[in-house]
Design a protein around this motif. Structure first.
Motif, PDB file in Angstrom:
ATOM      1  N   ALA A  79       0.854  -1.194   0.000  1.00 28.08           N
ATOM      2  CA  ALA A  79       0.000   0.000   0.000  1.00 28.08           C
ATOM      3  C   ALA A  79       0.886   1.238   0.000  1.00 28.08           C
ATOM      4  CB  ALA A  79      -0.928   0.010   1.200  1.00 28.08           C
ATOM      5  N   VAL A  80       0.347   2.304  -0.550  1.00 32.49           N
ATOM      6  CA  VAL A  80       1.044   3.592  -0.576  1.00 32.49           C
ATOM      7  C   VAL A  80       0.225   4.580   0.247  1.00 32.49           C
ATOM      8  CG1 VAL A  80       1.834   5.501  -2.009  1.00 32.49           C
ATOM      9  CG2 VAL A  80       2.081   3.152  -2.823  1.00 32.49           C
ATOM     10  N   LEU A  81       0.861   5.189   1.229  1.00 37.25           N
ATOM     11  CA  LEU A  81       0.199   6.171   2.080  1.00 37.25           C
ATOM     12  C   LEU A  81       0.703   7.557   1.701  1.00 37.25           C
ATOM     13  CD1 LEU A  81      -0.536   6.011   5.838  1.00 37.25           C
ATOM     14  CD2 LEU A  81       0.626   8.017   4.933  1.00 37.25           C
ATOM     15  N   SER A  82      -0.223   8.443   1.435  1.00 40.00           N
ATOM     16  CA  SER A  82       0.138   9.844   1.169  1.00 40.00           C
ATOM     17  C   SER A  82      -0.474  10.716   2.260  1.00 40.00           C
ATOM     18  CB  SER A  82      -0.352  10.277  -0.211  1.00 40.00           C
ATOM     19  OG  SER A  82      -1.768  10.249  -0.264  1.00 40.00           O
ATOM     20  N   LEU A  83       0.289  11.699   2.689  1.00 38.21           N
ATOM     21  CA  LEU A  83      -0.132  12.577   3.779  1.00 38.21           C
ATOM     22  C   LEU A  83       0.146  14.018   3.402  1.00 38.21           C
ATOM     23  CD1 LEU A  83      -1.013  13.189   6.726  1.00 38.21           C
ATOM     24  CD2 LEU A  83       1.383  12.793   7.385  1.00 38.21           C
ATOM     25  N   LYS A  84      -0.885  14.844   3.474  1.00 39.22           N
ATOM     26  CA  LYS A  84      -0.727  16.277   3.237  1.00 39.22           C
ATOM     27  C   LYS A  84      -0.521  16.955   4.584  1.00 39.22           C
ATOM     28  CE  LYS A  84      -3.140  20.293   1.331  1.00 39.22           C
ATOM     29  NZ  LYS A  84      -4.398  20.764   0.700  1.00 39.22           N
ATOM     30  N   VAL A  85       0.615  17.624   4.746  1.00 39.14           N
ATOM     31  CA  VAL A  85       0.957  18.232   6.034  1.00 39.14           C
ATOM     32  C   VAL A  85       1.385  19.689   5.817  1.00 39.14           C
ATOM     33  CG1 VAL A  85       1.648  16.057   7.095  1.00 39.14           C
ATOM     34  CG2 VAL A  85       3.345  17.432   5.879  1.00 39.14           C
ATOM     35  N   LYS A  86       1.224  20.451   6.874  1.00 40.45           N
ATOM     36  CA  LYS A  86       1.756  21.811   6.874  1.00 40.45           C
ATOM     37  C   LYS A  86       3.241  21.767   7.204  1.00 40.45           C
ATOM     38  CE  LYS A  86      -2.695  23.721   8.329  1.00 40.45           C
ATOM     39  NZ  LYS A  86      -3.427  24.474   9.367  1.00 40.45           N
ATOM     40  N   GLU A  87       3.900  22.868   6.920  1.00 39.28           N
ATOM     41  CA  GLU A  87       5.359  22.882   7.078  1.00 39.28           C
ATOM     42  C   GLU A  87       5.774  22.562   8.510  1.00 39.28           C
ATOM     43  OE1 GLU A  87       9.139  25.875   6.145  1.00 39.28           O
ATOM     44  OE2 GLU A  87       7.066  26.521   5.815  1.00 39.28           O
ATOM     45  N   GLU A  88       5.043  23.106   9.492  1.00 39.06           N
ATOM     46  CA  GLU A  88       5.441  22.879  10.881  1.00 39.06           C
ATOM     47  C   GLU A  88       5.081  21.470  11.371  1.00 39.06           C
ATOM     48  OE1 GLU A  88       1.410  24.976  10.906  1.00 39.06           O
ATOM     49  OE2 GLU A  88       3.318  25.079   9.822  1.00 39.06           O
TER      50      GLU A  88
END
Length: 267
Positions: A79-88
Motif C-alpha cells: 500500500a502507498v500512504l500519502s499525507l498532506k501536512v503543513k510545514e510545521e
C-alpha cells in the motif's frame, strides 16, 4: 502557508493502516491521509502503465522506476500512504512514519539508478515526492492468547432396546366329570297267579331305550393377561471433563548499560 505531500510505501496494507491510525491519534486530519491499495489501481491498470497512475495521483515528478516499484508492491498486498501536512507538521509526521515498517525504495532501484536522498521533505506549494521513512519497526503489539475449555454435547447412539411379541404353546389339562346314561335289564320272578288267556297281549312288542353319555368339548377364550408399555425416559448424570489448554505469557528483559539484565515475568 506552504504544504507538503509525503508519500510512503509499505509492503503490507496492515502496516499502512497502523501508520494511519497513529497519525490520526497524533492529531493529523483524517481527510489529509490517503491509502492506495491494489484494488484501487487494478481497475485502471491497462491505461496506467508504469508510473502513469502515480503521476496522476502525486504529480509528474514521480520517476518511472519509482512508479514501477510502487505498482509491484501494491500488486502483492502492499500500500502507498500519502499525507498532506503543513510545514510545521512535517517533522512530527516523519517521526511517526519512521516508527513503522516502510519500504526503503532506494534498495529496490536497479543498479546505477540515482538514490533518493534526504529524509526531510522540501517545503513548497503541493510538492509531491516518494518519501522514504527508513526500515525501522513499527510499534509492536504482542497478542497473548489463552485457550479456554468449551465443553459441548453431542448425541451418541449407545444401542437399542428391542421388545418383540411372540407366541408359545403349552399343554394344559383340566379334570371334568362326565355322565353316561345306559339301559339296564332287570328281571323279577312273578308270583305265578293264573290269568285269563284273553287278558294276555300276545302281540310282538319292542321297547327302545336311548343311551347317552357326556363327552368333553374344548373351547378357548382369550383374556388380556398383561400390558407392556414402551416409552423413552430421559435421565441425567454429572460427568467431569478434563482437557489441556494453552496460554501465552511474556518475559520482559531489561538490558542495562553495565551489562546486567533483569527478566520480569509477565502474565
Amino acid at each position: 502557508m506552504s504544504s507538503e505531500k509525503i508519500v510512503t510505501l509499505f509492503d503490507t496494507t496492515e502496516h499502512a493502516r497502523a501508520a494511519e491510525r497513529n497519525l490520526i491519534k497524533a492529531g493529523f486530519d483524517e481527510d489529509d491521509i490517503s491509502i492506495i491499495e491494489g484494488h484501487h489501481i487494478r481497475e485502471h491498470e491497462d491505461e496506467n502503465k508504469g508510473a502513469d497512475i502515480w503521476k496522476r495521483l502525486f504529480g509528474n515528478n514521480v520517476e518511472e522506476e519509482h512508479g514501477q516499484i510502487f505498482s509491484e508492491a501494491v500488486r502483492t498486498d502492499g500500500a502507498v500512504l500519502s499525507l498532506k501536512v503543513k510545514e510545521e507538521q512535517q517533522a512530527a509526521a516523519l517521526a511517526i512514519l519512521n516508527r513503522h515498517q516502510t519500504v526503503d525504495i532506494s534498495s529496490r532501484l536497479p543498479a546505477g539508478q540515482p538514490q533518493a536522498g534526504g529524509i526531510a521533505p522540501v517545503a513548497s506549494e503541493e510538492i509531491t515526492r516518494p518519501w522514504l521513512t527508513g526500515d525501522e519497526s513499527e510499534d509492536e503489539i504482542l497478542q497473548l492468547a489463552r485457550e479456554e475449555l468449551d465443553v459441548g454435547k453431542r448425541l451418541v447412539r449407545e444401542g437399542s432396546t428391542r421388545i418383540r411379541r411372540y407366541v408359545t404353546e403349552e399343554d394344559v389339562s383340566e379334570n371334568v366329570k362326565l355322565r353316561e346314561q345306559h339301559a339296564e335289564i332287570f328281571r323279577h320272578k312273578a308270583d305265578g297267579r293264573p290269568v285269563d288267556a284273553g287278558d294276555v297281549d300276545w302281540s310282538e312288542k319292542e321297547v327302545v331305550v336311548e343311551e347317552f353319555s357326556e363327552k368333553p368339548v374344548i373351547n378357548k377364550t382369550v383374556h388380556i393377561a398383561e400390558e407392556v408399555q414402551v416409552k423413552k425416559v430421559n435421565t441425567e448424570h454429572d460427568e467431569t471433563v478434563t482437557g489441556t489448554v494453552r496460554e501465552q505469557h511474556i518475559d520482559v528483559e531489561r538490558r542495562r548499560e553495565d551489562g546486567k539484565t533483569g527478566i520480569t515475568p509477565k502474565k
